[in-house]
Design an enzyme around this catalytic site. Structure first.
Site, PDB file in Angstrom:
ATOM      1  N   SER A   1      58.962 -20.939 -65.274  1.00 45.64           N
ATOM      2  CA  SER A   1      60.266 -20.936 -65.042  1.00 45.64           C
ATOM      3  C   SER A   1      60.926 -19.323 -64.737  1.00 45.64           C
ATOM      4  O   SER A   1      60.708 -18.834 -65.869  1.00 45.64           O
ATOM      5  CB  SER A   1      60.882 -21.740 -65.975  1.00 45.64           C
ATOM      6  OG  SER A   1      62.537 -21.948 -65.686  1.00 45.64           O
TER       7      SER A   1
ATOM      8  N   ARG B   1      90.322 -26.584 -31.682  1.00 47.70           N
ATOM      9  CA  ARG B   1      89.472 -25.744 -32.833  1.00 47.70           C
ATOM     10  C   ARG B   1      89.085 -26.678 -33.871  1.00 47.70           C
ATOM     11  O   ARG B   1      89.873 -27.558 -34.189  1.00 47.70           O
ATOM     12  CB  ARG B   1      89.790 -24.512 -33.201  1.00 47.70           C
ATOM     13  CG  ARG B   1      91.125 -24.535 -34.121  1.00 47.70           C
ATOM     14  CD  ARG B   1      91.688 -23.091 -34.455  1.00 47.70           C
ATOM     15  NE  ARG B   1      92.951 -23.327 -35.022  1.00 47.70           N
ATOM     16  CZ  ARG B   1      93.849 -22.419 -35.094  1.00 47.70           C
ATOM     17  NH1 ARG B   1      93.428 -21.095 -34.838  1.00 47.70           N
ATOM     18  NH2 ARG B   1      95.118 -22.430 -35.695  1.00 47.70           N
TER      19      ARG B   1
ATOM     20  N   MET C   1      96.678 -10.918 -34.587  1.00 50.32           N
ATOM     21  CA  MET C   1      96.683 -10.102 -33.442  1.00 50.32           C
ATOM     22  C   MET C   1      98.074 -10.358 -32.655  1.00 50.32           C
ATOM     23  O   MET C   1      98.726 -11.382 -32.988  1.00 50.32           O
ATOM     24  CB  MET C   1      95.606 -10.097 -32.858  1.00 50.32           C
ATOM     25  CG  MET C   1      94.402  -9.305 -33.545  1.00 50.32           C
ATOM     26  SD  MET C   1      92.884  -9.385 -32.541  1.00 50.32           S
ATOM     27  CE  MET C   1      92.481 -11.175 -32.783  1.00 50.32           C
TER      28      MET C   1
ATOM     29  N   LYS D   1      88.927 -19.343 -28.773  1.00 52.40           N
ATOM     30  CA  LYS D   1      89.967 -20.010 -27.904  1.00 52.40           C
ATOM     31  C   LYS D   1      89.560 -20.218 -26.551  1.00 52.40           C
ATOM     32  O   LYS D   1      89.754 -21.207 -25.721  1.00 52.40           O
ATOM     33  CB  LYS D   1      91.346 -19.336 -28.303  1.00 52.40           C
ATOM     34  CG  LYS D   1      92.440 -19.896 -27.248  1.00 52.40           C
ATOM     35  CD  LYS D   1      93.574 -18.862 -27.111  1.00 52.40           C
ATOM     36  CE  LYS D   1      93.976 -18.505 -28.287  1.00 52.40           C
ATOM     37  NZ  LYS D   1      95.763 -19.070 -28.701  1.00 52.40           N
TER      38      LYS D   1
ATOM     39  N   ARG E   1      97.161 -13.985 -24.705  1.00 56.95           N
ATOM     40  CA  ARG E   1      96.849 -14.157 -26.146  1.00 56.95           C
ATOM     41  C   ARG E   1      95.752 -13.463 -26.474  1.00 56.95           C
ATOM     42  O   ARG E   1      94.661 -13.654 -25.684  1.00 56.95           O
ATOM     43  CB  ARG E   1      97.017 -15.623 -26.156  1.00 56.95           C
ATOM     44  CG  ARG E   1      98.186 -16.477 -26.120  1.00 56.95           C
ATOM     45  CD  ARG E   1      97.822 -17.984 -26.799  1.00 56.95           C
ATOM     46  NE  ARG E   1      98.736 -18.783 -25.824  1.00 56.95           N
ATOM     47  CZ  ARG E   1      99.740 -19.475 -26.363  1.00 56.95           C
ATOM     48  NH1 ARG E   1     100.084 -19.401 -27.815  1.00 56.95           N
ATOM     49  NH2 ARG E   1     100.500 -20.147 -25.643  1.00 56.95           N
TER      50      ARG E   1
ATOM     51  N   HIS F   1      80.040 -11.746 -69.893  1.00 58.76           N
ATOM     52  CA  HIS F   1      79.627 -12.421 -70.878  1.00 58.76           C
ATOM     53  C   HIS F   1      80.175 -13.847 -71.294  1.00 58.76           C
ATOM     54  O   HIS F   1      79.527 -14.690 -71.055  1.00 58.76           O
ATOM     55  CB  HIS F   1      79.523 -11.488 -72.217  1.00 58.76           C
ATOM     56  CG  HIS F   1      78.635 -12.291 -73.414  1.00 58.76           C
ATOM     57  ND1 HIS F   1      79.496 -13.076 -74.280  1.00 58.76           N
ATOM     58  CD2 HIS F   1      77.428 -12.275 -73.745  1.00 58.76           C
ATOM     59  CE1 HIS F   1      78.489 -13.646 -75.100  1.00 58.76           C
ATOM     60  NE2 HIS F   1      77.113 -13.187 -74.857  1.00 58.76           N
TER      61      HIS F   1
ATOM     62  N   CYS G   1      65.545 -20.957 -63.552  1.00 61.70           N
ATOM     63  CA  CYS G   1      66.523 -21.707 -64.592  1.00 61.70           C
ATOM     64  C   CYS G   1      67.669 -20.790 -65.210  1.00 61.70           C
ATOM     65  O   CYS G   1      68.383 -21.052 -66.117  1.00 61.70           O
ATOM     66  CB  CYS G   1      65.811 -22.309 -65.746  1.00 61.70           C
ATOM     67  SG  CYS G   1      65.076 -21.139 -66.743  1.00 61.70           S
TER      68      CYS G   1
ATOM     69  N   GLY H   1      97.227 -15.289 -36.368  1.00 64.03           N
ATOM     70  CA  GLY H   1      98.600 -14.609 -36.526  1.00 64.03           C
ATOM     71  C   GLY H   1      98.211 -13.059 -36.878  1.00 64.03           C
ATOM     72  O   GLY H   1      99.218 -12.246 -36.983  1.00 64.03           O
TER      73      GLY H   1
ATOM     74  N   TYR I   1      61.138 -26.207 -57.866  1.00 60.80           N
ATOM     75  CA  TYR I   1      62.522 -26.929 -58.520  1.00 60.80           C
ATOM     76  C   TYR I   1      63.646 -25.721 -58.902  1.00 60.80           C
ATOM     77  O   TYR I   1      63.144 -24.659 -59.073  1.00 60.80           O
ATOM     78  CB  TYR I   1      62.276 -27.774 -59.603  1.00 60.80           C
ATOM     79  CG  TYR I   1      61.891 -27.245 -60.971  1.00 60.80           C
ATOM     80  CD1 TYR I   1      62.740 -26.610 -61.774  1.00 60.80           C
ATOM     81  CD2 TYR I   1      60.697 -26.883 -61.057  1.00 60.80           C
ATOM     82  CE1 TYR I   1      62.435 -26.150 -62.902  1.00 60.80           C
ATOM     83  CE2 TYR I   1      60.070 -26.148 -62.293  1.00 60.80           C
ATOM     84  CZ  TYR I   1      61.001 -25.711 -63.259  1.00 60.80           C
ATOM     85  OH  TYR I   1      60.676 -25.176 -64.475  1.00 60.80           O
TER      86      TYR I   1
END
Lengths: 889, 889
Positions: A776, A354, A109, A28, A98, A470, A843, A107, A863
């Site tokens: 892989s 912001r 603080m 801020k 503030r 699983h 993979c 909200g 990849y």
């Protein structure tokens, strides 16, 4: 404590700070200074740095010595600019105090407004504004806030006094109070505060100021702030800044107002002003919701069919000025802004700006629009989108227009939604699916033995297990929606029913599982296909320009392959051939292969499977024309294919001309203590090469069946652990290829490679690279073996580890970089040292995780391969990873 | 083919070779040359090198061009020395042609004797020796051997002719044949050979010579030689040498003889001449066993009560010369020799010498005596003993004086012998053992659930599984004799009986299991304790001087600890506390801990266990006074403790006030897919610290109970995978210690460390070392995780891997150096980089394996820990490893 200034001015050209100083000034404070520099109408003020808060916390709530002098100078400077005096009895400066930390903590603080009012200055405010009611109302608001926040007087004590006053004066609850009313209430407040707090409400504005500053700094460590930070991953060390700013009043009559606005529509990203305002009100009134806020633009008001006029209509000049401010802010901050403003007697003030929060869809549109509007580069657009959030846009979702009864919720374990009738066993799932029925498999939890049922089901619901159970992992792999850990569901397998509270779900009842949100609904709920906008395509295009790693998919069915290619997959990185056996007829044959009493019956079953596999492969090759396709030969332990249910065993025994007992004995003989580490993967080909030989014949045959552009065929061996083993496997494949070549006169074209999924393979990657054109990394299994951690069993303890921070994170979600990742990196180096053109990819489940993708990019993999729905995520994440690399080098 | 000479002479001072050239000349050839150099009476000759054999094999059975010239020169040289001519019709040189490879391959390849005889030279030989019968006998022997070996005529064809001759002349089978008889037989041979071989028996000595040389080289690749090499691990590439040597005759009348001798007693190592001889015989007669050989020394003859005179008595001069030769040979070769000799008309010739094979006991005595006699150093004595063979000397063995019926054999999986009554279930084993009965557990194979029964049994017998099966490994760990893979045993669990062929073993029948030899005997066989000689102590003393690594033991019972200390263990490297729970009463309590419905019942059961554990620890601490003792806290998955049998479940349910069904459900709830990678080890302490807390209290309490010298207490956490986890565990231990200290006023003294048994721990060893004063590599589990290979399940495929050479060796026997070992080495480096005084050891099964011990020494571990009986092996292996290191640097 550094030698930095402690106090940074802003407003009216006195800016000490700027937007880049959020760490020191909070978001801020930094943005207020920045707006001041832009010449925007910011009420003047100054920021007490976060370093003060850090000092305050480290020194038993003491302030640095030099703070008082700096604050006094700063407030006098503000007073001077405003032509007022702080505590001046004729023309008093009022200020707000503030909080404002580096990261937004809305909200959490404390705030004190109207500070500087006392029994004397309240009269001066009345004179200055000509509004006595306003002045006393402001004073009582201040006393109330200050008493609560600084002096610790319970909020109810103030409410009670107002209620008592109304009651005593026979006023209705909603009645507007006048100046005299507030004056009397202020008297009562003062007495009550003395009683409650044991000290008088302070009249000295400086005493008020230090009290408020202290309270705001202290609020950094209130319980809700601490909890919020823990949840958001914000460090407790940062501290908050405190902003002290001249008050402006939106409640100074009908030409005053206050509001909040987004510079674009945060819901869909449209370029339109979006927000609300209230005439004659302070900011807290908008938040409190006692009055209904009004629309800002005429268009929005009319679209909503709302009566009360919009800001555009009520205050057209202010509205125009606001639009111009928004344009300045967007141009400067290069992002959609979330702005607080106040109009004091016709004059516009901006109190905060912001970057605005937004939906994924809006974020996508805004990023693309900003690029199109020339505000940001395509690099920046790519960096702005959270890859994981993209998934929301890709899956079919429940049609929100149709109301359906939600019966419970669990974890959103595998996205997408599907409906079907409930079954409680994998075997029944398979049997019903074979008859064309849509089924939902409902289990306490799943195990490797259930895979055929999970494959057969449209969706999976479990009462236990987390996001990496699983069920969750397999469902994501299979592309089935899954809700896991729906703990309200009690399953009674014997009674074939489940209860959720008092509700009973019987076998055959239809439910809908929404794996994207974790909701479970009664009955069949209609779903809608995701629609992908031009924005999506534009962003993905930019991502593809920037990324260095290829993105492939894990797919084996034509539908998955086609979807993945639509999502931009550049080939298949993992085609799990075992999934092709889960179809009811084929599993019946597969079981005969495994359990056959002699070679002849085994070969007969293999001969039935071969043309089926060949057809599967040909379909996939058709879809992936021209792209690389990596086919992994049979991987799982054989018992995963075997029947458990009595009926299935009997049917199979009959087909195999055995007694049930004989068959059961054979099935039991295949049981293993630790199947993960048992007789599976390429080990199956060492003990009995015929299954791999069948698969190889099917693959090579399928290559010959395809008439279009051929794929780049890559055949991959799972669970390899030794060089000699790999040589053996290569020979196996080469021999089958040579036989096919001889028979058909057409020599198959293919490459051979291996999975790296046990640590030994990683440690020997140089040796293995002598016999592999590609590797892989199967990071699911590699994580299990490297950590000695069974994913299927980790449910009973892994959450304790992450809760207690005994492990930084769930290693099945993001790759464990320092352990498993170190092994992957070592293997990468070793492999390249032996063969510099070896192709390296990943993979596992991790292939679709942005954090892991970043790691893969850093260590130079070629990849990643992931499930179809994760392909766009991976494309974006890979682009971001490449850009991050570029920016740090 | 190198430029080396192809032919190396020996004998009479013409030595081209020496003992160091066995690779080129074979063992026999090299030693013949060496003996010649020593001036010993070696008949002259020459050696055709192994390189010729290699060339011969690589070039389609062709010889190098220059060979013929070299051979001709060499044989003429020999003839000249002997004053004869090769093929000379008046004074012919006869030679032997023998194989001789680098490694001894007794009887596997071919030999031809008496070569050079033909129809003419046979007469010359008769004249020269004055013994016509001898000459014709020699000729027929030569024809027979040559016909068989070179010309491929079946052996029976020769025998048939002799039989026919005897039958035709009405001679008895054993009748001695005279010169004329042999002459006639030679005629018949000649005709038969022409018929059978299709060519005449060669008369030209050079043709004979090349035929014999070719045949001997070819015999390198006959089937029995190939098989032998495969079994002995001899390379097919080495090839054999061929030795051509002037014949000397032990069958030239009563002053001639032939014999074999060991320079010491190969059975017990005594310093005495040991062997046998025959007068008037050739070497093959001693081997053929048609005549009973005689003793060499008078003492041995008298001791055996034998009538026929010894060599010492028959030929005292020769005997004295032989003793002198033996002394020369031992002094020169510095080892006990196995010698072949021939006496030709009073003149001694030495035909071969080599290091003699011996029993373990003899080997030990010989090595120690040689050192004492100043022949070898203590280094050499240490290097001469095979550590593994030592184990034979340590275990109780069956009393050989008592005859007992052997009913079957299996693999010698865990050494030692024990008797008891047969049981077929672990639960019954436990129940009967609780009543004091000795039981033998008989299973098809064992699994982790059976451990309590294996613990209760005196020995284990399985019908399946190899040397590294679950049964074998656990039995060795528990110190129980075990015979595994006794495949003739068919078990019928339901009928509670086993059959071996027609024999039936019922529950309760008494058998004896000899795990040292793999034998299974009916009834109770008496055993005798091993007696350790002074030689053993001397050798161990030298070993201890040389070795650099400490040797500890894996032990938890007082008896094991005491035995290990007797065997020289320098502390306990692994005290597996879970083994302390397997006693019947304790396991009942342990089960209640695991399955308790509430905290109160759980705590009550823990409270019952604590004093028991404390007593156990105190006993072990007493025995190990002054030494380090590493106690590992509870490690296995909990379900290993749980009951399977219905009766046990009912008894437990009753004690716990539950229904059987409730208890069964709880037990099922603890089942895991991959228990090896599941909820075990330190993970148990993360989810429920109370068990570890109980163990810690028991440990610290026990330290206080001991009045003698305290042990160096080391507490070890199993299955650690993360730094934060280890910090948590350390805190857990420190907290309990602090509580004890506060309560008793005596702060416990201890060190904390961790097992390294998953790859991640090895990879993070530097981080973990920050919180550990020691690490112990649990190479059993580390092998399983690094290779993704479950030991319990590997039985179905691992032997295929080693058979097909897809893995160099069984990684559960010797540490896999390039994979698991690389990880151990990496961890060692990382750990030391963080904490240079971190103590590093190994405590898996591999800790007692000499090859692994050598590896541990090379990478610089501080200690190895192994089962008690392996302690001497490890001491010796560690000494050898240290000496090997010294010799290579």
């Amino acid at each position: 404590m550094s030698d930095n200034k402690l106090v940074y001015a802003f407003g009216n050209g006195f800016e000490d700070g700027n937007a880049g100083m959020a760490e020191l000034l909070g978001g801020k404070g930094a943005n207020l200074a920045e707006m001041g520099r832009l010449g925007l109408p910011v009420p003047p003020g100054f920021t007490l740095t976060t370093e003060i808060c850090q000092y305050f916390n480290a020194h038993d709530e003491q302030f640095p010595d030099r703070l008082e002098a700096e604050v006094t100078a700063a407030i006098q400077q503000v007073a001077k600019q405003q032509g007022k005096g702080f505590g001046d009895e004729a023309n008093p400066l009022l200020v707000s105090v503030r909080s404002g930390s580096r990261a937004s903590m809305p909200g959490m603080m404390d705030t004190v407004l109207n500070l500087g009012l006392n029994d004397v200055t309240v009269e001066a405010l009345a004179n200055a504004t000509g509004d006595e009611r306003f002045a006393w109302d402001s004073y009582r608001r201040f006393m109330q806030m200050y008493g609560d926040v600084v002096m610790g007087v319970d909020h109810d004590c103030f409410e009670e006094i107002i209620d008592d006053y109304k009651y005593g004066n026979a006023l209705t609850e909603g009645a507007a109070l006048e100046a005299d009313d507030w004056k009397e209430i202020c008297q009562s407040y003062r007495k009550m505060i003395q009683d409650e707090a044991g000290q008088a409400f302070p009249q000295d504005p400086y005493e008020q100021l230090w009290g408020a500053v202290r309270a705001v700094f202290k609020s950094w460590n209130n319980q809700r702030a601490i909890t919020y930070r823990r949840l958001q991953g914000i460090s407790d060390d940062w501290g908050t800044a405190v902003n002290i700013q001249a008050m402006v009043f939106g409640n100074l009559g009908e030409t005053s107002a206050t509001g909040v606005a987004f510079t674009r529509n945060p819901s869909n990203g449209e370029k339109e002003i979006y927000g609300e305002y209230l005439i004659n009100a302070q900011g807290e009134d908008v938040v409190a919701g006692l009055r209904t806020p009004l629309y800002l633009s005429k268009q929005a008001r009319e679209k909503a069919g709302f009566q009360d006029l919009s800001l555009e209509e009520e205050m057209p000049d202010t509205y125009a000025e606001l639009l111009s401010v928004f344009e300045t802010l967007e141009g400067h901050f290069r992002d959609m802004q979330d702005v607080e403003f106040t109009v004091e007697q016709g004059k516009l003030f901006i109190l905060q700006t912001r970057n605005g929060k937004r939906t994924v869809k809006a974020g996508l549109k805004i990023a693309v629009d900003f690029q199109t509007e020339g505000l940001i580069s395509s690099d920046e657009a790519v960096m702005r989108i959270d890859p994981v959030a993209l998934e929301q846009l890709l899956h079919p979702t429940l049609d929100p227009r149709v109301q359906t009864e939600e019966i419970t919720r669990g974890l959103p374990a595998s996205p997408g939604a599907a409906s079907g009738s409930v079954v409680f066993t994998p075997d029944l799932a398979e049997a019903k699916a074979a008859q064309g029925e849509n089924v939902i498999l409902l289990r306490m939890e799943t195990s490797p033995e259930d895979i055929h049922g999970m494959y057969a089901a449209k969706a999976i619901l479990t009462s236990r297990g987390g996001m990496t159970s699983h069920a969750a992992v397999v469902a994501r792999g299979l592309g089935r929606p899954c809700v896991s850990g729906a703990s309200a569901v009690r399953i009674d397998y014997e009674a074939k029913q489940a209860t959720i509270g008092k509700m009973v779900l019987k076998e055959g009842d239809v439910i809908t599982v929404d794996g994207t949100t974790g909701r479970v609904l009664l009955g069949e709920a209609p779903t809608i296909e995701a629609e992908l906008t031009g924005d999506f395509a534009a962003l993905m295009g930019w991502a593809d320009e920037h990324r260095e790693m290829a993105v492939r998919t894990n797919a084996e069915t034509p539908s998955d392959a086609a979807r993945a290619r639509r999502f931009g997959a550049e080939g298949i990185g993992l085609c799990r051939t075992e999934h092709m056996f889960f179809d009811a007829r084929r599993i019946f044959d597969m079981r005969q292969v495994i359990l056959a009493a002699d070679k002849q019956h085994r070969q007969a079953a293999l001969d039935r499977l071969e043309p089926e596999q060949r057809k599967d492969f040909a379909e996939v090759f058709d879809i992936m024309a021209g792209l690389p396709v990596t086919i992994r030969l049979l991987d799982p332990p054989l018992h995963e294919f075997l029947p458990r249910a009595g009926d299935d065993i009997s049917a199979l025994a009959e087909a195999m001309d055995m007694s049930d007992e004989q068959l059961r004995a054979r099935i039991e003989g295949l049981e293993e203590s630790n199947p993960m580490l048992g007789h599976r993967g390429s080990r199956l080909a060492v003990t009995a090469p015929d299954v791999y030989e069948m698969q190889l014949r099917a693959i090579f045959g399928a290559m010959q069946d395809v008439t279009g552009t051929p794929v780049e065929l890559e055949i991959m061996f799972p669970l390899v652990m030794d060089e000699a083993e790999l040589v053996y496997l290569n020979q196996l494949a080469d021999t089958v290829a040579a036989q096919i070549g001889e028979k058909t006169g057409q020599a198959p074209v293919y490459k051979l490679g291996s999975m790296i999924e046990v640590p030994r393979a990683a440690l020997l990657a140089d040796k293995l690279a002598a016999h592999s054109t590609f590797f892989s990394f199967g990071t699911n299994d590699l994580t299990q073996t490297t950590m000695g951690l069974s994913r299927d069993d980790a449910g009973s303890f892994l959450s304790r580890y992450t809760d207690k921070k005994l492990l930084a994170a769930d290693p099945f979600v993001s790759l464990d970089e320092i352990g498993v990742g170190a092994l992957v990196e070592l293997a990468t180096q070793k492999a390249r040292s032996r063969r510099d053109d070896v192709k390296l990819g990943i993979c596992g489940e991790h292939g679709g995780d942005p954090q892991t993708i970043d790691f893969c990019n850093r260590i130079g993999l070629d990849y990643v391969s992931c499930s179809p729905y994760r392909v766009p995520i991976a494309r974006l994440a890979a682009a971001q990873a490449a850009l991050r690399c570029k920016n740090t080098t």
